[in-house]
Design a protein around this motif. Structure first.
Motif, PDB file in Angstrom:
ATOM      1  N   PHE A  57       0.519  -1.536  -0.304  1.00 52.56           N
ATOM      2  CA  PHE A  57      -0.315   0.201   0.042  1.00 52.56           C
ATOM      3  C   PHE A  57       0.808   1.321   0.058  1.00 52.56           C
ATOM      4  N   SER A  58       0.182   2.364  -0.301  1.00 57.40           N
ATOM      5  CA  SER A  58       1.008   3.522  -1.179  1.00 57.40           C
ATOM      6  C   SER A  58      -0.066   4.756  -0.934  1.00 57.40           C
ATOM      7  N   PRO A  59      -0.121   5.349  -0.754  1.00 60.45           N
ATOM      8  CA  PRO A  59      -1.432   6.856  -0.057  1.00 60.45           C
ATOM      9  C   PRO A  59      -1.531   7.208  -1.563  1.00 60.45           C
ATOM     10  N   ASP A  60      -0.350   8.364  -1.586  1.00 61.20           N
ATOM     11  CA  ASP A  60      -0.113   9.118  -2.906  1.00 61.20           C
ATOM     12  C   ASP A  60      -1.041   8.954  -4.601  1.00 61.20           C
ATOM     13  N   PRO A  61       0.137   7.493  -4.438  1.00 56.22           N
ATOM     14  CA  PRO A  61      -0.438   7.006  -6.057  1.00 56.22           C
ATOM     15  C   PRO A  61      -2.251   6.773  -6.142  1.00 56.22           C
ATOM     16  N   ASP A  62      -2.766   6.031  -4.828  1.00 52.61           N
ATOM     17  CA  ASP A  62      -3.784   5.809  -4.542  1.00 52.61           C
ATOM     18  C   ASP A  62      -4.756   7.502  -4.850  1.00 52.61           C
TER      19      ASP A  62
ATOM     20  N   MET B 195     -10.920   0.453  -6.616  1.00 48.11           N
ATOM     21  CA  MET B 195      -9.682   0.950  -5.393  1.00 48.11           C
ATOM     22  C   MET B 195     -10.320   1.035  -3.878  1.00 48.11           C
ATOM     23  N   LEU B 196     -11.223   1.824  -3.298  1.00 47.09           N
ATOM     24  CA  LEU B 196     -11.846   1.774  -2.191  1.00 47.09           C
ATOM     25  C   LEU B 196     -12.215   0.196  -1.585  1.00 47.09           C
ATOM     26  N   THR B 197     -12.909  -0.754  -2.175  1.00 41.82           N
ATOM     27  CA  THR B 197     -13.020  -1.454  -1.796  1.00 41.82           C
ATOM     28  C   THR B 197     -12.028  -2.928  -1.438  1.00 41.82           C
ATOM     29  N   LYS B 198     -10.461  -2.338  -1.874  1.00 40.00           N
ATOM     30  CA  LYS B 198      -9.497  -3.513  -1.887  1.00 40.00           C
ATOM     31  C   LYS B 198      -8.103  -3.083  -1.237  1.00 40.00           C
ATOM     32  N   ARG B 199      -9.042  -1.869  -0.177  1.00 36.97           N
ATOM     33  CA  ARG B 199      -8.433  -1.031   1.130  1.00 36.97           C
ATOM     34  C   ARG B 199      -9.430  -1.601   1.803  1.00 36.97           C
TER      35      ARG B 199
ATOM     36  N   GLN C 157      -8.415   5.946   5.610  1.00 38.31           N
ATOM     37  CA  GLN C 157      -8.138   7.268   5.910  1.00 38.31           C
ATOM     38  C   GLN C 157      -6.504   8.028   5.508  1.00 38.31           C
ATOM     39  N   GLN C 158      -5.848   7.234   5.099  1.00 40.04           N
ATOM     40  CA  GLN C 158      -4.744   7.434   5.138  1.00 40.04           C
ATOM     41  C   GLN C 158      -4.800   8.310   2.853  1.00 40.04           C
ATOM     42  N   ILE C 159      -5.565   6.979   2.810  1.00 37.18           N
ATOM     43  CA  ILE C 159      -5.870   8.290   1.117  1.00 37.18           C
ATOM     44  C   ILE C 159      -6.856   8.886   1.508  1.00 37.18           C
ATOM     45  N   SER C 160      -7.218   9.209   2.184  1.00 37.12           N
ATOM     46  CA  SER C 160      -7.717  10.649   2.587  1.00 37.12           C
ATOM     47  C   SER C 160      -6.610  11.774   2.729  1.00 37.12           C
ATOM     48  N   LYS C 161      -6.710  11.864   3.780  1.00 34.47           N
ATOM     49  CA  LYS C 161      -5.120  12.500   4.377  1.00 34.47           C
ATOM     50  C   LYS C 161      -3.898  12.726   2.850  1.00 34.47           C
ATOM     51  N   SER C 162      -3.611  12.125   2.175  1.00 36.99           N
ATOM     52  CA  SER C 162      -2.842  12.357   0.839  1.00 36.99           C
ATOM     53  C   SER C 162      -3.698  13.001   0.359  1.00 36.99           C
ATOM     54  N   PHE C 163      -4.881  13.368  -0.269  1.00 40.72           N
ATOM     55  CA  PHE C 163      -5.837  13.427  -0.962  1.00 40.72           C
ATOM     56  C   PHE C 163      -5.956  14.976  -0.666  1.00 40.72           C
TER      57      PHE C 163
END
Length: 337
Positions: A22-27, A48-52, A58-64
């Motif tokens: 997992f890496s939040p930035d590319p997601d 994306m979201l059903t495989k995390r 939450q990390q993806i949200s912060k990166s977004f």
């Protein structure tokens, strides 16, 4: 050894385990591109979201937010609509905040969705209830207990408030046979005499005794009353109080079969109860959804995934009847193993 066995069972129950690499930035960038410009790539969002895991979301949200200066959940709300929006937004909430939101929604406006409150309070552990109450107060600035008291009354209010105290012993395997018999006799007195004091005593027993102890109480009651505790409740109570007491009994007997029943209820007959289906699949996906799926198959002779796929009344989960690998129900991604 016991801890290891418990951990293995818990892991077997999880359907959403997150991405191992997992890496939040590319997601976050993938999600941004899926919503950029005209039209929205809903399949990319689903994949994306059903495989995390929730923690990864939450990390993806912060990166977004850091990359694009936008709130991910609000952006999703603006780009999506209907049941798909409801499902995706549910996935984006931290677990306890999501359940706090469901409780708040059940009480706001005219009328109270008592079955939602009963479902959540009767099926959660004392730790989960404590976290939900904390999240509720943080998000809505009021006490969950006080709001429930304001929206309900009578014995229903009492059993809900009693459940909310989180006084049940979740782990103790100890049973006092004499106390179990006394508790069973309290129920018998409540039924025979329709005595308010005895009714409240039995409500307290349901809300404070361990599951192991309650199982013995139910056995003792059947011996002295010649009928099951379920039959007693059905014959001597009604409405939401009956539902609340039966829910505690069902969760005591088998928590996974209770949730299987709730999911079947959400899809049976004409129409689909969207909120019940989404809430139970999302909230259990990282706890015990696989175990619930097993109970569902035993109880109804079909898999949970197959029933979702053929539920024409719920098109958000079945965008096409002829499901293929690129066009499958969005909820199926959470249910498939």
């Amino acid at each position: 050894v016991c801890w290891t066995r418990s951990w293995r069972v818990e892991q077997e129950g999880v359907t959403v385990k997150g991405s191992p690499h997992f890496s939040p930035d590319p997601d976050a960038e993938i999600l941004y591109k899926a919503m950029k410009g005209i039209g929205t790539n809903e399949q990319a969002i689903t994949d994306m979201l059903t495989k995390r895991s929730n923690a990864q979301r939450q990390q993806i949200s912060k990166s977004f937010k850091a990359q694009f200066s936008k709130d991910l959940t609000e952006t999703l709300k603006s780009e999506l609509s209907g049941k798909f929006e409801r499902l995706i937004v549910a996935l984006m909430y931290p677990p306890y905040r999501y359940e706090a939101k469901e409780l708040h929604d059940a009480m706001k406006g005219l009328g109270t969705k008592e079955e939602v409150i009963i479902e959540i309070l009767a099926s959660r552990t004392k730790h989960q209830l404590w976290e939900i109450m904390k999240a509720y107060e943080e998000d809505y600035g009021s006490s969950l207990e006080e709001d429930i008291q304001a929206d309900t009354s009578g014995y229903l209010e009492r059993i809900l408030v009693c459940l909310l105290q989180g006084s049940r012993d979740d782990v103790s395997g100890f049973v006092d046979p004499e106390l179990a018999l006394q508790d069973a006799q309290v129920r018998l007195s409540a039924g025979e005499k329709i005595h308010g004091t005895d009714e409240m005593k039995f409500i307290t027993i349901l809300c404070t005794r361990s599951a192991t102890h309650l199982m013995r109480v139910f056995e003792e009651y059947e011996k002295i009353a010649n009928k099951s505790i379920e039959d007693s409740i059905k014959s001597e109570t009604h409405g939401s109080l009956e539902e609340a007491m039966l829910t505690v009994v069902k969760c005591t007997h088998n928590l996974h079969s209770y949730f299987a029943e709730r999911l079947h209820y959400a899809m049976k007959g004409p129409g689909t109860r969207d909120g019940t289906l989404i809430r139970n699949i999302v909230s259990r996906s990282e706890i015990d959804l696989n175990l619930i799926k097993g109970e569902f198959k035993k109880m109804y002779g079909k898999t949970l995934s197959s029933m979702i796929m053929v539920s024409h009344e719920f098109p958000i989960f079945t965008p096409v009847c002829d499901i293929n690998i690129t066009e499958r129900p969005r909820c199926y991604d959470l249910c498939a193993k």
